[in-house]
Design an enzyme around this catalytic site. Structure first.
Site, PDB file in Angstrom:
ATOM      1  N   SER A 134      40.776  -8.062   8.136  1.00 47.75           N
ATOM      2  CA  SER A 134      40.301  -7.058   9.089  1.00 47.75           C
ATOM      3  C   SER A 134      38.779  -6.989   9.138  1.00 47.75           C
ATOM      4  O   SER A 134      38.077  -7.186   8.139  1.00 47.75           O
ATOM      5  CB  SER A 134      40.843  -5.677   8.716  1.00 47.75           C
ATOM      6  N   GLN A 178      41.992  -9.743   0.211  1.00 53.34           N
ATOM      7  CA  GLN A 178      42.353 -10.375   1.479  1.00 53.34           C
ATOM      8  C   GLN A 178      41.284 -10.034   2.514  1.00 53.34           C
ATOM      9  O   GLN A 178      41.089  -8.871   2.840  1.00 53.34           O
ATOM     10  CB  GLN A 178      43.717  -9.863   1.939  1.00 53.34           C
ATOM     11  N   GLY A 179      40.590 -11.039   3.038  1.00 49.74           N
ATOM     12  CA  GLY A 179      39.515 -10.827   4.004  1.00 49.74           C
ATOM     13  C   GLY A 179      39.964 -11.112   5.420  1.00 49.74           C
ATOM     14  O   GLY A 179      39.606 -12.151   5.997  1.00 49.74           O
ATOM     15  N   SER A 233      41.050  -4.333   0.145  1.00 51.99           N
ATOM     16  CA  SER A 233      41.522  -3.771  -1.123  1.00 51.99           C
ATOM     17  C   SER A 233      41.007  -4.599  -2.299  1.00 51.99           C
ATOM     18  O   SER A 233      41.066  -5.832  -2.269  1.00 51.99           O
ATOM     19  CB  SER A 233      43.054  -3.745  -1.157  1.00 51.99           C
ATOM     20  N   GLU A 259      53.875  -9.044   4.412  1.00 51.37           N
ATOM     21  CA  GLU A 259      53.273  -7.753   4.093  1.00 51.37           C
ATOM     22  C   GLU A 259      54.068  -6.611   4.715  1.00 51.37           C
ATOM     23  O   GLU A 259      54.053  -5.488   4.212  1.00 51.37           O
ATOM     24  CB  GLU A 259      51.829  -7.727   4.610  1.00 51.37           C
TER      25      GLU A 259
END
Length: 362
Positions: free
Chosen positions: A122, A119-120, A154, A238
């Site tokens: 932050s 997941q891009g 991650s 999330e």
């Protein structure tokens, strides 16, 4: 309210327990080896019929009620097995906002573990304030060209694909100029920089540089400028404890610590026991509401705060009882310190609760 298993749920739980008795000890639960082998664990769970329980059959799931995911989480914790790989929020994001073509192409591989994802979101200057992101995606013919820098990503080094947020309209108000893309991580212009954590783990998080990486225009998720809507769907899921399934692991850690105590229980452990039981009951209530079709929206911020308090209470108990000589328990304490930052800081959650639930400052 009756939380006991139905006959079908009891049969599922028993079948899972038998399977775990044979395989759970073959997989590590912590350290770099856990992260390296997480994809293998994902595929083992899926092939045995215990991953994707509540997701649509057309994409490889089993279309079962969400209680089955909770059963899986509880039994994995009881057996001392690794947790389910945390992908539900990405599946919810693509499932709610992606076209049918994108869903059919990408959801099956995401669910069965044959394609790895990251997941891009932050960035170094845009963590809690995600709308401040500066990564850009500029249209060039049939492709967008990406420049920017993501962090705390991650599985970035093993991922095949990234659900990426980038700014496509620098002139638009900052929440409206962001779009979402499915970007290949196996291409020139993607630079990996692993991050070493305070616990010594080196393979969980990474920094990722995008220097001229490209993505076909038809891999935009939703319309231009709709990335913020997708981001809110993703972070909302999330932040739900029933989705993440942590409550059973907190209770398991408390029991393990209690077995080590010879004499009166330390205050830290007593408080952790109270907190973990509170979260267990809260998760059950949330699950019941899900089964009744209740959608919570900003209430996910309440869930995230509760998880943070419990995680850190258990972490302090681990430090109090086991000290720093037990690497696993000390790692539990160290990891708990990040809970008030990851997935949205506690301060941001309190602001959301104040503004969007309590109506303060309106």
């Amino acid at each position: 309210m009756d939380f006991r298993d139905s006959p079908a749920e009891a049969e599922f739980r028993d079948r899972l327990r038998r399977w775990l008795s044979e395989v759970a000890g073959d997989f590590p639960t912590s350290g770099d080896e856990y992260w390296v082998r997480q994809g293998e664990w994902h595929r083992a769970l899926y092939e045995a019929g215990f991953f994707g329980s509540s997701w649509p059959k057309e994409f490889g799931g089993h279309d079962l009620p969400p209680v089955y995911d909770v059963i899986v989480d509880e039994e994995l914790a009881r057996a001392g097995a690794p947790p389910r790989p945390s992908l539900g929020y990405l599946i919810q994001g693509l499932g709610h906002h992606g076209s049918k073509e994108l869903q059919q192409r990408f959801l099956p591989g995401m669910i069965d573990g044959t394609e790895r994802w990251c997941q891009g979101f932050s960035e170094p200057g845009a963590g809690s304030d995600l709308a401040a992101l500066t990564t850009t995606a500029t249209l060039d013919g049939d492709y967008y060209v990406i420049h920017g820098h993501k962090i705390w990503t991650s599985y970035s080094d093993i991922a095949d694909w990234c659900l990426l947020l980038a700014r496509t309209d620098p002139q638009a108000p900052r929440h409206r100029g962001i779009s979402a893309f499915i970007v290949s991580m196996k291409q020139p212009g993607v630079q990996q920089r692993p991050l070493r954590m305070i616990s010594g783990i080196t393979t969980e998080f990474g920094q990722v540089g995008f220097d001229g990486a490209t993505v076909p225009a038809d891999r935009m998720v939703g319309a231009p400028g709709e990335g913020w809507k997708l981001a809110m769907t993703v972070v909302g899921h999330e932040r739900e404890p029933s989705t993440l399934g942590y409550s059973a692991r907190y209770a398991k850690t408390v029991r393990v610590l209690a077995d080590r105590v010879d004499g009166p229980m330390p205050d830290e452990l007593t408080w952790a026991a109270v907190q973990s039981e509170m979260l267990r009951l809260h998760v059950r209530r949330r699950l019941s509401e899900q089964l009744d079709g209740v959608s919570h929206g900003p209430d996910g911020s309440l869930d995230k705060l509760l998880m943070t308090w419990v995680d850190q209470a258990v972490g302090h108990a681990a430090l109090s009882v086991a000290g720093t000589d037990d690497a696993d328990m000390f790692g539990t304490y160290l990891y708990s310190r990040a809970q008030s930052v990851m997935g949205g800081t506690s301060q941001i959650q309190k602001n959301i609760i104040a503004a969007r639930i309590l109506g303060l400052g309106a």
